[in-house]
Design an enzyme around this catalytic site. Structure first.
Site, PDB file in Angstrom:
ATOM      1  CB  SER B 157     -33.211 -85.197 -72.292  1.00  0.00           C
ATOM      2  OG  SER B 157     -32.760 -84.541 -73.719  1.00  0.00           O
ATOM      3  NE  ARG B 227     -27.141 -91.313 -82.138  1.00  0.00           N
ATOM      4  CZ  ARG B 227     -27.649 -91.330 -80.973  1.00  0.00           C
ATOM      5  NH1 ARG B 227     -28.895 -90.241 -80.686  1.00  0.00           N
ATOM      6  NH2 ARG B 227     -28.174 -92.415 -79.905  1.00  0.00           N
ATOM      7  CG  ASP B 322     -26.999 -80.330 -70.323  1.00  0.00           C
ATOM      8  OD1 ASP B 322     -26.749 -80.323 -71.998  1.00  0.00           O
ATOM      9  OD2 ASP B 322     -28.123 -80.923 -69.885  1.00  0.00           O
ATOM     10  CG  HIS B 355     -28.134 -83.439 -73.203  1.00  0.00           C
ATOM     11  ND1 HIS B 355     -29.012 -82.761 -71.973  1.00  0.00           N
ATOM     12  CD2 HIS B 355     -29.386 -84.524 -73.699  1.00  0.00           C
ATOM     13  CE1 HIS B 355     -30.429 -83.052 -72.525  1.00  0.00           C
ATOM     14  NE2 HIS B 355     -29.861 -83.948 -73.301  1.00  0.00           N
TER      15      HIS B 355
END
Lengths: 382, 382
Positions: B157, B227, B322, B355
């Site tokens: 990432s 989040r 992803d 992801h």
């Protein structure tokens, strides 16, 4: 403001309101003793009353689907591209009815109207309404308007869910069901996005447990975040790339937290303008109606069983880049209908616009839509 | 707490901190006169100092990548699945270095450390840092540790972006670049999600223009929303369906705004537990570093030109589900390398995890990773 009303517009329209006295028992068990529905109509109901079309709106939609309320109105109704003389929903042929749903914030009874029991705004005390409740209230509006059977019930997104529910609850009251960019229920990801929106609205200190109107404020930050997030899910990744890419507003990076990329500017504008025109309690109700919709649930998850008694013929349309209600979700509806030997036409339209495509006059989409509606028009009395 | 340390764990580890006195001029033009970097190491540096591996962390990661800080620690470091004796990053062969980046909130100099010029917390006055700034600070840490050339720099990432930047800025200082679930820049949609997160954090009344610590509060709602939204984008639609579906927590609908669906429960928990372990100013900085990363920009958008001078051999890995950094983004990196006749291995791993897959020991992924790392191990001195 339009300089002049376009010739293919339904023109100036005036909403009407009907007051219902007959109590409505909702899915949640609570009873609305009385309520108002605001609606607009376009075109003329014919003598046989068999040319009526019901438009069902999506999350932030309302009764104002076409035309202008005044010469000062900057933009026409939200589905003006599809409704009007010569358009797919041809007002030379059809009598079109479009209402604001119960729980809405544009004139029908909802959180920002007065609760007759208390004399105060309903606010957060307004009951949670479901797609089935809406269909029931829409059926009562049809009764008032003298419409025994709709030529078609039509809707996109959450509107398409109402169309499905109509076909299930009142199989004999619609001849055609046009379900656009919809799904038989929400996925976990869809529910998750709704939950983020709810948290954003409810944690805004201006929310005041939903009684923000009594405090003379609105949960503006929550509404802004809700709308920004909504917009991301309405557009495709590809549409955003085409529209904004990585373009910078001032041509260079500023190393700060003001707007830098064009896409940020667009989202902030969309979020901020939404604050003035939508109600947080209504938004919350709409997300719950979406989450709860699942007609197959009562049949052990068997959508074909849920649709076993539908009589309407279906047109189902999906868009390739719609990741909110992806084509595979529409295909579930098509498959369930075919499994039950129900007549259904299906178009999967190549489009990069994402979920918003259902509002855009994309040639392939509108060709299919127009043709299907022309077939319906042939069936109605002169 | 582990009942006992697993045999394939690096075991108990103790972070170290190095204080840097040499000023660091950042991309934004500001200068950090001095700063600390906290880091952990696993395994032993060999005599030739040619077996060192740098781990670069992603948005919410830190220096604690493997092992346990104490016997009371409930979970090991964030990439314990990949780092340890016999694991892909085999600590019997490699000397592994993992640091908390500048601007972080876990011990390196960042918003929640003291600004020596004022004697107060940096807070929102901490400069915006870029991936290039991080690479520069990591290179200085390498100098301190006596590492002239890394056997490999590895990251997933945002960590993968640092790997790319390493290969560009210090072509002679790494032999291998392992870029996992990354992209050569963010799309408009990625930036849009970051902007929603920034709005959620900055509009929280507990944010106080970033000076929340001085007010003895944290922008808890903003962090929670950030989040929750992050988690949606880390998981695939399919992973969420498999994990939660439409399952209800209490078995039936409650017609209220408490948790109803399992996915809501999961997201709320993830959001709430994040509030206690992460810093809002750091989160904001991380989103900006992501938005700004675009090594091709200095070459008119030509990524191959940006990579023209890299000397490292590459392993690039992507995951089919992803949608945050989709496989096509990894393929852009692979294509740019191939266009420049650079050696690159590429694995597109079939995985439904989204992801987050880069953190999960998926057999195909770990087979490839293990094999590639074994080849690197063969090159290092005994």
């Amino acid at each position: 403001m339009p300089e002049s009303i376009p010739v293919d517009s339904v023109g100036l329209v005036t909403p009407q309101t009907h007051h219902f006295d007959q109590p409505l028992t909702l899915d949640c068990g609570r009873v609305l003793a009385q309520y108002d529905l605001i609606y607009e109509t376009y075109g003329e109901l014919n003598a046989a009353a068999d040319n009526a079309i019901l438009i069902c709106h999506a999350l932030s939609g309302d009764h104002h689907a076409a035309g202008y309320h005044s010469m000062d109105e900057r933009k026409p109704g939200w589905w003006d591209s599809a409704i009007g003389p010569g358009k797919p929903i041809d007002t030379n042929r059809f009598f079109v009815v479009s209402l604001n749903n119960l729980g809405g914030c544009k004139g029908s009874t909802g959180p920002n109207t007065i609760n007759p029991d208390t004399g105060k705004l309903w606010g957060p005390d307004f009951p949670i309404v479901t797609v089935r409740d809406w269909v029931e209230s829409q059926a009562r509006l049809a009764n008032i308007l003298g419409i025994t059977q709709w030529a078609a019930v039509i809707g996109g997104s959450l509107g398409g869910m109402q169309v499905l529910q109509w076909a299930i609850d009142y199989p004999e009251r619609l001849r055609h069901a046009v379900v656009i960019a919809a799904a038989p229920n929400l996925t976990a990801q869809n529910i998750a996005f709704n939950e983020v929106v709810r948290q954003a609205l409810r944690s805004d200190p201006g929310f005041h447990e939903g009684r923000y109107a009594e405090h003379g404020v609105v949960p503006a930050h929550g509404l802004k975040i809700a709308r920004m997030l909504g917009h991301i899910t309405y557009l495709s990744d590809d549409a955003m790339r085409k529209k904004f890419g990585r373009e910078l507003r001032e041509g260079k990076i500023s190393f700060g937290f003001d707007v830098e990329f064009q896409v940020e500017s667009y989202l902030r504008y969309q979020g901020e303008s939404f604050v003035d025109r939508f109600d947080a309690n209504t938004y919350l109700l709409m997300t719950k109606a979406l989450d709860y919709f699942d007609p197959a649930a009562a049949h052990g998850g068997d959508l074909s069983a849920a649709l076993a008694h539908v009589q309407a013929r279906f047109l189902v349309v999906s868009f390739t880049s719609d990741w909110r209600f992806a084509p595979e979700r529409s295909r579930e509806i098509v498959k369930a209908l075919l499994d039950g030997d129900k007549p259904v036409s299906y178009a999967e339209v190549e489009a990069h616009h994402g979920h918003d495509a259902f509002l855009i006059p994309i040639p392939h989409y509108f060709d299919v839509f127009h043709s299907y509606m022309a077939l319906i028009a042939q069936e109605v009395s002169p």
